[in-house]
Design a protein around this motif. Structure first.
Motif, PDB file in Angstrom:
ATOM      1  N   LYS A   5      23.570  78.777  61.024  1.00 20.98           N
ATOM      2  CA  LYS A   5      22.220  79.278  60.791  1.00 20.98           C
ATOM      3  C   LYS A   5      22.201  80.685  60.190  1.00 20.98           C
ATOM      4  O   LYS A   5      21.415  80.980  59.292  1.00 20.98           O
ATOM      5  N   GLU A   6      23.111  81.534  60.689  1.00 20.92           N
ATOM      6  CA  GLU A   6      23.143  82.919  60.181  1.00 20.92           C
ATOM      7  C   GLU A   6      23.516  82.925  58.701  1.00 20.92           C
ATOM      8  O   GLU A   6      23.036  83.744  57.925  1.00 20.92           O
ATOM      9  N   GLU A   7      24.392  81.984  58.346  1.00 17.24           N
ATOM     10  CA  GLU A   7      24.827  81.917  56.959  1.00 17.24           C
ATOM     11  C   GLU A   7      23.666  81.478  56.048  1.00 17.24           C
ATOM     12  O   GLU A   7      23.465  82.009  54.971  1.00 17.24           O
ATOM     13  N   GLN A   9      20.544  81.925  56.723  1.00 21.81           N
ATOM     14  CA  GLN A   9      19.626  83.060  56.668  1.00 21.81           C
ATOM     15  C   GLN A   9      20.092  84.083  55.634  1.00 21.81           C
ATOM     16  O   GLN A   9      19.298  84.630  54.871  1.00 21.81           O
ATOM     17  N   LYS A  10      21.399  84.311  55.595  1.00 18.99           N
ATOM     18  CA  LYS A  10      21.954  85.285  54.654  1.00 18.99           C
ATOM     19  C   LYS A  10      21.721  84.827  53.204  1.00 18.99           C
ATOM     20  O   LYS A  10      21.328  85.628  52.351  1.00 18.99           O
ATOM     21  N   ALA A  12      19.357  82.781  52.193  1.00 14.34           N
ATOM     22  CA  ALA A  12      17.910  82.855  51.942  1.00 14.34           C
ATOM     23  C   ALA A  12      17.489  84.298  51.649  1.00 14.34           C
ATOM     24  O   ALA A  12      16.670  84.544  50.762  1.00 14.34           O
ATOM     25  N   ASP A  13      18.086  85.266  52.364  1.00 14.41           N
ATOM     26  CA  ASP A  13      17.765  86.680  52.104  1.00 14.41           C
ATOM     27  C   ASP A  13      18.192  87.082  50.702  1.00 14.41           C
ATOM     28  O   ASP A  13      17.453  87.730  49.967  1.00 14.41           O
ATOM     29  N   ASP A  18      11.543  83.088  51.800  1.00 10.29           N
ATOM     30  CA  ASP A  18      11.102  83.072  53.184  1.00 10.29           C
ATOM     31  C   ASP A  18      11.066  81.607  53.635  1.00 10.29           C
ATOM     32  O   ASP A  18      10.237  80.828  53.161  1.00 10.29           O
ATOM     33  N   SER A  20      10.992  78.491  56.651  1.00  7.58           N
ATOM     34  CA  SER A  20      10.594  78.195  58.030  1.00  7.58           C
ATOM     35  C   SER A  20      11.830  77.752  58.815  1.00  7.58           C
ATOM     36  O   SER A  20      12.871  77.439  58.218  1.00  7.58           O
ATOM     37  N   GLU A  21      11.701  77.701  60.144  1.00 11.80           N
ATOM     38  CA  GLU A  21      12.826  77.270  60.987  1.00 11.80           C
ATOM     39  C   GLU A  21      13.263  75.843  60.624  1.00 11.80           C
ATOM     40  O   GLU A  21      14.451  75.545  60.551  1.00 11.80           O
ATOM     41  N   LYS A  24      15.252  75.858  57.432  1.00  9.35           N
ATOM     42  CA  LYS A  24      16.624  76.364  57.630  1.00  9.35           C
ATOM     43  C   LYS A  24      17.522  75.286  58.211  1.00  9.35           C
ATOM     44  O   LYS A  24      18.664  75.104  57.790  1.00  9.35           O
TER      45      LYS A  24
ATOM     46  N   THR B 344       9.520  87.256  48.851  1.00 14.24           N
ATOM     47  CA  THR B 344      10.002  86.190  49.739  1.00 14.24           C
ATOM     48  C   THR B 344       8.895  85.188  50.087  1.00 14.24           C
ATOM     49  O   THR B 344       9.128  83.988  50.111  1.00 14.24           O
TER      50      THR B 344
END
Lengths: 96, 472
Positions: A5-7, A9-10, A12-13, A18, A20-21, A24, B344
Motif C-alpha cells: 500500500k505504501e508503494e 501511495q508513493k 500516486a504521489d 488523489d 480513494s482507499e 489503492k 491531485t
C-alpha cells in the motif's frame, strides 16, 4: 510481486493522483498482476542491443526561431479554456 | 433495391456527385438521418455537428458548381474525439475535458477541410484511447452494430461502429497499438494504420507519441487509400511527420498479385480461435490461386509485443497526461485548498479508471530504481521486435495474420480484467512498435460476427497493403 500500500501511495504521489482507499486496493492488485506479466521481458537476451525510442530515423529537425503572431480569436479561445482568468491571464493558486 | 445515400462508398458517392445525380447536402442529410435513428442506441458519437455539417455541405456543393472537383469534395465523415476540431467540443471521451472547445484544427482536419470533406460529428472512444473494447468511455460504451450485445472493439470504437452502421461515408481513427485495426475487425470494416509519421500528429491529443498514428476507417480498401492520399504528408508543427511522396494509390487497386510473397508467422497465431484460423486458411488458398506465394516465417520476439507495449505506452502516457493539471484547461476541482490539491484532486476525479491505471504503471516504470529493469529493457526488446520484422520483410512483400485472436466479445465480459484486455492486441502491437503500416480487412464471418485479416507492409509501403487488400 505484490505492491504494498505504501508503494502504491508513493506512486500516486509522484503521479499527482488523489486516489480513494478502494482505488489503492484495486490498483495495487491489478498493477501487481500486470507487472508480473511484464516480468517475462527479463528473459530476453539484449546483450549489445541499442534501445529504440523512435522509429523514423530522423535526426535533429530544425526550424527558424521566430515569433509567430497568433490569430486573436484563437488566442482568446485557448485562454477561455482555463477555469480562472484575470486580465487576460490564467490565474493560479499562490505557490510561495 | 437501391442503396440509401448514407450506405454509399466514397467512390460511389463521388461518381453520383460528379454526375449531378445527388448533392452533398442530400448526402449529408442522409447520414444525419441515420445518426438520429441509430446513434441513441449504438452511442457511436459524442457530438453531432448538424448545423455545421449542412453548412460545409452547402459550401462543397458551391465549390463543385464553380468547377472544382476532388475525391473527398462533399463527402461526409466522422472524426474520433481525440482529434482537435476548431470551435467544436473535443472531449477525448474523458470527464477531464468535458467542456473543452478546441481552439484550432488538427493538421489532418485542415487537410480534409481543404479537400471539401464534411465533418458530421465526433466519435466515441475509449477514454484517451486507452482500451480495446470501447467500454472505457466517460460517455458510455459504444455497441457493436452487428450484434448490440457485443463490443465494437477499441479504442476507435465509435469511428468503426459509425462506418459499419452507415452513419457516415468514412471516419478517422488513431492507432497506437491496434486502436484502428481492432475495431475495424470486430465491426467488419476496413481500418488502416499508416506508417508512423505518414501523417502529421499535430492536433491529436497525445497518448503514446512514439507510436500514435492517425488513419482512416472505411467501407472498402480503395476508400481507405483515397483518404490516406489526402491526409498524408507533413504539416508545420510535427517534426516526426515524414516528408515522403505518397505515390498514386489508385494504380494499386485490383492490380494483379501474381508472384507476390506473403509471410505467415504460424507460431505466433497458433492460439487463435480455430474457426477464425479456418477462415484465414481459406483466404490463403484463395490468394494462392491468384499466384501469391505463401511462406512460413518466424517472429520469435513478436510475442513480447504486449509486455513491451505495456511498459512503453504507460510510460509515455504518464508523461503526456501530466499536462492535465486543472489549471490551463479542462476539469478543475473547486474543493482544492492549495496548488498541490488542484493537481491531485482534479486529476483524481477527472481521469477514468484505465487512464489512472496506466499513469500509475508508467510512473512506476520510470521511477528511480526501476527504469533500467522496465523501461530500458522494454526499449531494447522493442529494437529486437523491429529488427526481426524488418529482416523478415526483406524476404517477403508483406506479413499476414488474423487481426484478432477471437470475435468481438460480450459487453462487460472483460472489464474487470485489464490484463486480458491488453492481450487483445497480441497480433497488432508489433507493427506499432516497429512503425510499420498495417491494415485490417474483413475476411469472413465466424458465428455471424465479422473477422478481419491483418496485412503488414514495409515502412512507407502502404501500396502493397492496398494492392493485396483490394484482391481479398
Amino acid at each position: 510481486m505484490k505492491l504494498e500500500k505504501e508503494e502504491i501511495q508513493k506512486i500516486a504521489d509522484l503521479a499527482r493522483l488523489d486516489l480513494s482507499e478502494e482505488e489503492k486496493e484495486k490498483y495495487g492488485n491489478q498493477l501487481s498482476d500486470i507487472l508480473s506479466y511484464i516480468d517475462q521481458l527479463s528473459e530476453v537476451d539484449v546483450e549489445g542491443v541499442e534501445p529504440t525510442a523512435q522509429v523514423t530515423g530522423l535526426e535533429n529537425v530544425y526550424r527558424e526561431d521566430e515569433v509567430k503572431v497568433w490569430d486573436d480569436e484563437e488566442r482568446q479561445n485557448a485562454l477561455n479554456q482555463a477555469p480562472e482568468l484575470e486580465d487576460g491571464q490564467v490565474k493560479v493558486r499562490r505557490i510561495l | 433495391m437501391s442503396k440509401s445515400l448514407n450506405q454509399l462508398t466514397i467512390r460511389q458517392a463521388q461518381a453520383k456527385l460528379e454526375d449531378g445525380e445527388i448533392t452533398s447536402v442530400e448526402l449529408t442529410r442522409a447520414c444525419l438521418g441515420r445518426i438520429k435513428k441509430t446513434n441513441p442506441k449504438i452511442n457511436a458519437l459524442i457530438t453531432v455537428c448538424e448545423a455545421g455539417a449542412l453548412e460545409e455541405a452547402e459550401k462543397a456543393d458551391e465549390r463543385r458548381k464553380n468547377g472544382e472537383t476532388g475525391q473527398l469534395l462533399g463527402i461526409p465523415y466522422i472524426a474520433k474525439d481525440i482529434i482537435l476540431t476548431k470551435g467544436i467540443r473535443t472531449t477525448v471521451a474523458s470527464k477531464i475535458l468535458d467542456n473543452y472547445i478546441a481552439p484550432y484544427d488538427a493538421t489532418i482536419i485542415k487537410k480534409l477541410k481543404k479537400a471539401g470533406a464534411v465533418l458530421l460529428g465526433k466519435a466515441n472512444m475509449d477514454e484517451f484511447a486507452h482500451g480495446a473494447s470501447g467500454e472505457n468511455s466517460a460517455y458510455g460504451a459504444t455497441l457493436n452494430p452487428v450484434d448490440n450485445t457485443r463490443v465494437p472493439g477499441g479504442s476507435s470504437s465509435g469511428s468503426a461502429a459509425a462506418v459499419a452502421d452507415d452513419m457516415c461515408i468514412f471516419s478517422l481513427g488513431t492507432d497506437t497499438g491496434g486502436s484502428i485495426r481492432c475495431p475495424a475487425s470486430f465491426c467488419g470494416v476496413v481500418g488502416l494504420k499508416p506508417t508512423y509519421g505518414r501523417s502529421s500528429r499535430f492536433g491529436l491529443i497525445s497518448m503514446t507519441s512514439s507510436t500514435d498514428v492517425p488513419g482512416p476507417i472505411a467501407k472498402t480498401v480503395e476508400d481507405a487509400s483515397i483518404v490516406l492520399s489526402v491526409i498524408a504528408g507533413p504539416g508545420e508543427n510535427d517534426f516526426t511527420a515524414l516528408d515522403k511522396p505518397v505515390g498514386d494509390y489508385s494504380k494499386m487497386i485490383n492490380k494483379s498479385i501474381e508472384r507476390i510473397k506473403i509471410g505467415i508467422p504460424r507460431k505466433l497465431i497458433k492460439d487463435t480461435d480455430k474457426n477464425i484460423l479456418k477462415v484465414f486458411d481459406k483466404l490463403l488458398d484463395k490468394l494462392r490461386e491468384q499466384g501469391v506465394e505463401i511462406i512460413d516465417i518466424e517472429l520469435p520476439h513478436a510475442k513480447y509485443g504486449i509486455p513491451v507495449y505495456y511498459i512503453i505506452t504507460p510510460s509515455e502516457i504518464s508523461s503526456n497526461l501530466a499536462r492535465f493539471d486543472g489549471i490551463r484547461y479542462g476539469f478543475s476541482d473547486k474543493e482544492a485548498k492549495n496548488l498541490l490539491e488542484v493537481y491531485t484532486k482534479s486529476r483524481g476525479k477527472g481521469f477514468g479508471d484505465e487512464a489512472k491505471r496506466r499513469i500509475m504503471i508508467g510512473t512506476y516504470a520510470l521511477s528511480a530504481g526501476y527504469y533500467d529493469a522496465y523501461y530500458l529493457q522494454a526499449q531494447k526488446v522493442r529494437t529486437k521486435i523491429k529488427d526481426e520484422l524488418d529482416s523478415e520483410l526483406k524476404k517477403v512483400d508483406a506479413i499476414m495474420t488474423p487481426t484478432q485472436p477471437d470475435i468481438a466479445f460480450k459487453i462487460g465480459q472483460q472489464v474487470d480484467d485489464p490484463l486480458k484486455m491488453y492481450l487483445e492486441d497480441i497480433f497488432l502491437s508489433p507493427a506499432s512498435l516497429a512503425g510499420l503500416p498495417a491494415i485490417s480487412i474483413p475476411m469472413g464471418e465466424v458465428k455471424e460476427m465479422p473477422v478481419g485479416v491483418q496485412i503488414i507492409g514495409k515502412r512507407l509501403d502502404e501500396k502493397i497493403l492496398f494492392r493485396i487488400g483490394s484482391n481479398i
